[in-house]
Design an enzyme around this catalytic site. Structure first.
Site, PDB file in Angstrom:
ATOM      1  N   ASN A  10       0.851  -1.191   0.000  1.00 46.88           N
ATOM      2  CA  ASN A  10       0.000   0.000   0.000  1.00 46.88           C
ATOM      3  C   ASN A  10       0.896   1.253   0.000  1.00 46.88           C
ATOM      4  O   ASN A  10       1.528   1.573   1.007  1.00 46.88           O
ATOM      5  CB  ASN A  10      -0.914  -0.045   1.242  1.00 46.88           C
ATOM      6  CG  ASN A  10      -1.849   1.145   1.326  1.00 46.88           C
ATOM      7  OD1 ASN A  10      -1.508   2.247   0.906  1.00 46.88           O
ATOM      8  ND2 ASN A  10      -3.028   0.924   1.884  1.00 46.88           N
ATOM      9  N   ASP A  65      -1.493  -3.681  10.505  1.00 47.65           N
ATOM     10  CA  ASP A  65      -2.851  -4.024  10.107  1.00 47.65           C
ATOM     11  C   ASP A  65      -3.752  -2.979  10.736  1.00 47.65           C
ATOM     12  O   ASP A  65      -3.598  -2.627  11.907  1.00 47.65           O
ATOM     13  CB  ASP A  65      -3.239  -5.424  10.567  1.00 47.65           C
ATOM     14  CG  ASP A  65      -4.471  -5.908   9.826  1.00 47.65           C
ATOM     15  OD1 ASP A  65      -4.419  -6.007   8.588  1.00 47.65           O
ATOM     16  OD2 ASP A  65      -5.502  -6.177  10.471  1.00 47.65           O
TER      17      ASP A  65
HETATM   18  P1  IMP Z   1      -4.968  -3.483   5.768  1.00 54.68           P
HETATM   19  O1  IMP Z   1      -4.140  -3.057   4.592  1.00 54.68           O
HETATM   20  O2  IMP Z   1      -5.290  -4.921   5.798  1.00 54.68           O
HETATM   21  O3  IMP Z   1      -4.378  -2.981   7.051  1.00 54.68           O
HETATM   22  O4  IMP Z   1      -6.390  -2.779   5.566  1.00 54.68           O
HETATM   23  C1  IMP Z   1      -6.561  -1.495   5.973  1.00 54.68           C
HETATM   24  C2  IMP Z   1      -7.872  -0.930   5.432  1.00 54.68           C
HETATM   25  O5  IMP Z   1      -8.438  -0.133   6.465  1.00 54.68           O
HETATM   26  C3  IMP Z   1      -7.623  -0.013   4.243  1.00 54.68           C
HETATM   27  O6  IMP Z   1      -7.861  -0.648   3.025  1.00 54.68           O
HETATM   28  C4  IMP Z   1      -8.630   1.105   4.493  1.00 54.68           C
HETATM   29  O7  IMP Z   1      -9.873   0.713   3.974  1.00 54.68           O
HETATM   30  C5  IMP Z   1      -8.732   1.151   6.003  1.00 54.68           C
HETATM   31  N1  IMP Z   1      -7.750   2.112   6.569  1.00 54.68           N
HETATM   32  C6  IMP Z   1      -6.688   1.828   7.378  1.00 54.68           C
HETATM   33  N2  IMP Z   1      -6.001   2.943   7.697  1.00 54.68           N
HETATM   34  C7  IMP Z   1      -6.645   3.951   7.087  1.00 54.68           C
HETATM   35  C8  IMP Z   1      -6.393   5.357   7.022  1.00 54.68           C
HETATM   36  O8  IMP Z   1      -5.438   5.921   7.574  1.00 54.68           O
HETATM   37  N3  IMP Z   1      -7.278   6.064   6.306  1.00 54.68           N
HETATM   38  C9  IMP Z   1      -8.335   5.514   5.669  1.00 54.68           C
HETATM   39  N4  IMP Z   1      -8.606   4.211   5.662  1.00 54.68           N
HETATM   40  C10 IMP Z   1      -7.751   3.425   6.374  1.00 54.68           C
END
Ligand code: IMP
Length: 190
Positions: A10, A65
């Site tokens: 990301n 996460d």
């Molecule tokens: P991960 O990559 O599995 O941690 O998924 C995190 C998901 O949570 C992202 O795809 C977003 O939808 C949401 N998310 C996490 N951090 C943020 C942030 O700082 N801003 C907006 N959405 C977030």
């Protein structure tokens, strides 16, 4: 400069991490085919960091996460934040579904949570959790950031995360708070 391997692809997260840990060279190493099936953020961060730590013995490795927890939805989307509206991750659909599920709901309080798991060069594991509390707006605003940023208004602000500069968001965000803890650990150990 010391390397810090990060289990993520990301670009938004990687940029935030590089901004907040300037003493390290952040190197992305996304683990393929890892199932993030833990019931909580800490468990998933550990799954991800373990998947890359074996590839980088003697180095710092990190994974995060994170997600959004909405009180009126019993903590959803939670660990399913990225795929709330189904696979694969589709931000406009996730945001539209969140607004739909909160139609007519008065209590719009929510928090972002970020769990970071670290593996140090000697193989020791540590986790740090950061939270940011706020509310879900009635409609999206702003173009910065990613994910649910246009819908999340942090406490004490009348602007969404997507209307704040990167520096303003990092200073108060869940990831900023967790990475502040990481920075302290890294500085104490180096
Ligand atoms: P991960 O990559 O599995 O941690 O998924 C995190 C998901 O949570 C992202 O795809 C977003 O939808 C949401 N998310 C996490 N951090 C943020 C942030 O700082 N801003 C907006 N959405 C977030």
């Amino acid at each position: 400069m010391k390397k810090l391997f990060v289990a993520s692809h990301n670009q938004h997260k990687l940029r935030e991490m590089a901004q907040m840990l300037p003493a390290f060279e952040v190197v992305a190493d996304n683990p393929e085919g890892v199932e993030e099936n833990a019931p909580d953020f800490v468990g998933n961060a550990l799954i991800k960091v373990r998947a890359i730590a074996s590839r980088h013995p003697g180095e710092w490795c990190m994974a995060d996460d994170s997600g959004l927890e909405v009180a009126a939805l019993g903590g959803a989307p939670g660990v399913r934040s990225a795929r709330y509206a189904g696979e694969p991750c589709d931000t406009p659909r996730n945001n539209a579904l969140l607004l739909k599920n909160l139609e007519g709901v008065a209590d719009r309080s929510a928090n972002f949570t970020c769990a970071v798991a670290l593996v140090s060069p000697d193989g020791a594991e540590r986790t740090v959790v950061g939270k940011c509390f706020g509310r879900i707006a009635l409609s999206a605003s702003g173009a910065a950031g990613f994910g649910y940023d246009p819908l999340f208004v942090p406490d004490g602000y009348d602007k969404s995360f997507a209307e704040l500069s990167a520096e303003e968001k990092n200073a108060i965000s869940h990831r900023g708070r967790a990475l502040e803890g990481v920075r302290r650990i890294l500085e104490a150990e180096e």
